[in-house]
Scaffold this motif. Sequence first.
Motif, short mmCIF file in Angstrom:
data_model
loop_
_atom_site.label_atom_id
_atom_site.label_comp_id
_atom_site.label_asym_id
_atom_site.label_seq_id
_atom_site.Cartn_x
_atom_site.Cartn_y
_atom_site.Cartn_z
N THR A 10 0.81 -1.22 0.00
CA THR A 10 0.00 0.00 0.00
C THR A 10 0.84 1.27 0.00
O THR A 10 0.30 2.37 -0.05
CB THR A 10 -0.92 0.00 1.24
OG1 THR A 10 -0.12 -0.39 2.38
CG2 THR A 10 -2.06 -0.96 1.09
N GLN A 86 7.88 -2.36 2.91
CA GLN A 86 7.36 -1.60 4.04
C GLN A 86 8.49 -0.75 4.61
O GLN A 86 9.67 -1.00 4.31
CB GLN A 86 6.78 -2.55 5.10
CG GLN A 86 7.77 -3.11 6.11
CD GLN A 86 8.98 -3.78 5.49
OE1 GLN A 86 8.89 -4.38 4.43
NE2 GLN A 86 10.14 -3.67 6.12
N TYR A 150 17.26 5.35 11.01
CA TYR A 150 16.79 4.86 9.70
C TYR A 150 17.98 4.41 8.85
O TYR A 150 17.96 3.31 8.27
CB TYR A 150 16.02 5.99 9.00
CG TYR A 150 15.56 5.68 7.60
CD1 TYR A 150 14.36 4.99 7.37
CD2 TYR A 150 16.30 6.08 6.48
CE1 TYR A 150 13.93 4.71 6.08
CE2 TYR A 150 15.87 5.80 5.19
CZ TYR A 150 14.69 5.12 4.99
OH TYR A 150 14.27 4.84 3.71
N VAL A 183 12.29 9.34 -3.46
CA VAL A 183 11.16 8.92 -4.30
C VAL A 183 9.94 9.73 -3.89
O VAL A 183 9.74 10.02 -2.70
CB VAL A 183 10.87 7.41 -4.12
CG1 VAL A 183 9.89 6.92 -5.17
CG2 VAL A 183 12.16 6.60 -4.18
N THR A 185 6.89 9.88 -2.68
CA THR A 185 5.84 9.13 -1.98
C THR A 185 5.50 9.84 -0.67
O THR A 185 6.18 10.79 -0.29
CB THR A 185 6.28 7.70 -1.61
OG1 THR A 185 7.24 7.79 -0.55
CG2 THR A 185 6.89 6.95 -2.79
N1 LIG Z 1 10.20 7.33 -0.48
C1 LIG Z 1 11.51 7.45 -0.50
O1 LIG Z 1 12.06 8.53 -0.81
C2 LIG Z 1 12.40 6.27 -0.19
C3 LIG Z 1 13.77 6.41 -0.39
C4 LIG Z 1 14.61 5.34 -0.10
C5 LIG Z 1 14.09 4.16 0.40
N2 LIG Z 1 12.75 4.05 0.59
C6 LIG Z 1 12.26 2.78 1.14
O2 LIG Z 1 11.32 2.18 0.27
C7 LIG Z 1 10.33 1.46 1.02
C8 LIG Z 1 8.94 1.96 0.61
O3 LIG Z 1 8.85 3.35 0.88
P1 LIG Z 1 7.56 4.22 0.42
O4 LIG Z 1 8.09 5.54 0.02
O5 LIG Z 1 6.71 3.42 -0.48
O6 LIG Z 1 6.85 4.37 1.84
P2 LIG Z 1 5.33 4.75 2.17
O7 LIG Z 1 4.62 5.26 0.96
O8 LIG Z 1 5.38 5.60 3.38
O9 LIG Z 1 4.69 3.32 2.54
C9 LIG Z 1 5.08 2.64 3.70
C10 LIG Z 1 4.53 1.23 3.70
O10 LIG Z 1 4.95 0.59 4.91
C11 LIG Z 1 3.81 0.04 5.57
N3 LIG Z 1 4.01 0.11 7.02
C12 LIG Z 1 4.10 1.22 7.80
N4 LIG Z 1 4.21 0.87 9.10
C13 LIG Z 1 4.18 -0.49 9.14
C14 LIG Z 1 4.20 -1.46 10.19
N5 LIG Z 1 4.25 -1.11 11.49
N6 LIG Z 1 4.12 -2.77 9.86
C15 LIG Z 1 4.04 -3.16 8.56
N7 LIG Z 1 3.99 -2.29 7.54
C16 LIG Z 1 4.05 -0.98 7.82
C17 LIG Z 1 2.64 0.91 5.13
O11 LIG Z 1 1.40 0.20 5.28
P3 LIG Z 1 -0.05 0.95 5.44
O12 LIG Z 1 -0.02 2.14 4.52
O13 LIG Z 1 -1.04 -0.10 5.02
O14 LIG Z 1 -0.20 1.32 6.87
C18 LIG Z 1 3.00 1.16 3.66
O15 LIG Z 1 2.61 0.06 2.88
C19 LIG Z 1 10.68 1.69 2.49
O16 LIG Z 1 11.45 0.63 2.97
C20 LIG Z 1 11.52 2.96 2.46
O17 LIG Z 1 12.40 3.04 3.55
C21 LIG Z 1 11.88 5.07 0.32
#
Ligand SMILES: NC(=O)c1ccc[n+]([C@@H]2O[C@H](COP(=O)([O-])OP(=O)(O)OC[C@H]3O[C@@H](n4cnc5c(N)ncnc54)[C@H](OP(=O)(O)O)[C@@H]3O)[C@@H](O)[C@H]2O)c1
Length: 242
Positions: A10, A86, A150, A183, A185
């Motif tokens: 999600t 996640q 983090y 990213v 998001t």
């Molecule tokens: N966005 C960036 O700039 C970026 C950069 C580098 C790495 N990343 C990594 O990429 C991955 C995805 O990031 P994203 O940007 O897609 O994040 P996001 O949009 O904030 O989504 C976070 C996801 O983690 C789930 N989540 C949150 N708390 C949780 C918990 N306690 N137990 C299980 N699931 C949980 C959420 O589920 P619900 O929504 O259903 O609650 C959601 O599906 C992460 O590992 C992040 O660290 C992101």
Amino acid sequence: MKRAIVFGATGGIGQAICTDLANSGWSLYLHYNQDEQKASNMVQRYSQLYPQQDFIPIKLSFLTDNKGLMEFVNSLLPINAVVFSQGITDYTFLSDQDLNKIDQLVQVNLNTPIKLTSLLESLLIKNDFSRIVYLGSVYGGNGSALEAVYSSTKAGLSRFAQSYAREVASANLTVNVIAPGAVDTKMNALLSSETMAEVKEEIPLGRLAKGTDISYWVRTLLDPNANYLTGQTIYVSGGWLI
Ligand SMILES: NC(=O)c1ccc[n+]([C@@H]2O[C@H](COP(=O)([O-])OP(=O)(O)OC[C@H]3O[C@@H](n4cnc5c(N)ncnc54)[C@H](OP(=O)(O)O)[C@@H]3O)[C@@H](O)[C@H]2O)c1
């Protein structure tokens, strides 16, 4: 039928990963934590587009205890691939950070993925090929102030993947990390527009990544032909911080 479980389906990146994998013929478990509505909308959309594949929403908090994790894994059908997309973050100086928040960051980003990997291994290695992909971060290779915890969880994932990949290589299970830069998001919604503009300035490609810039690499790693790449962290950051 090839089936994957996408943890964090999600999330912004997770949704792009699911869309790409569904389009490539994968059946999916779509994991969510709180956003049941989004997971069920995704299931409905993919089921209409790809009626021959299965799409199953599945709930789990990564803050669950060991017994809950075991029950969760015992409820699953066989799978070929696991994607850990996640994750949570918290932008603050370490000395201001709530100690419980530190526990949560480590549990959601690192400890529970390691435990689930251990529990899922027997389901994965029954197949001709199988894959694990963790979403890491450029901050795992290049620590960030205000995100020290983090960054350490993401660095931990990279070393874990490298080590574990060597344990399971002979079972045709590859284990890799896709490490994005910034990213677009909701994870970045905590940052001000000025901060985001500064980040954009620093990225050689001149823009944030879209979810599809990341999902392309996850889908590629899940391809049966991608069987000679394991233990790696691949930085997908538009040239930023590498
Ligand atoms: N966005 C960036 O700039 C970026 C950069 C580098 C790495 N990343 C990594 O990429 C991955 C995805 O990031 P994203 O940007 O897609 O994040 P996001 O949009 O904030 O989504 C976070 C996801 O983690 C789930 N989540 C949150 N708390 C949780 C918990 N306690 N137990 C299980 N699931 C949980 C959420 O589920 P619900 O929504 O259903 O609650 C959601 O599906 C992460 O590992 C992040 O660290 C992101």
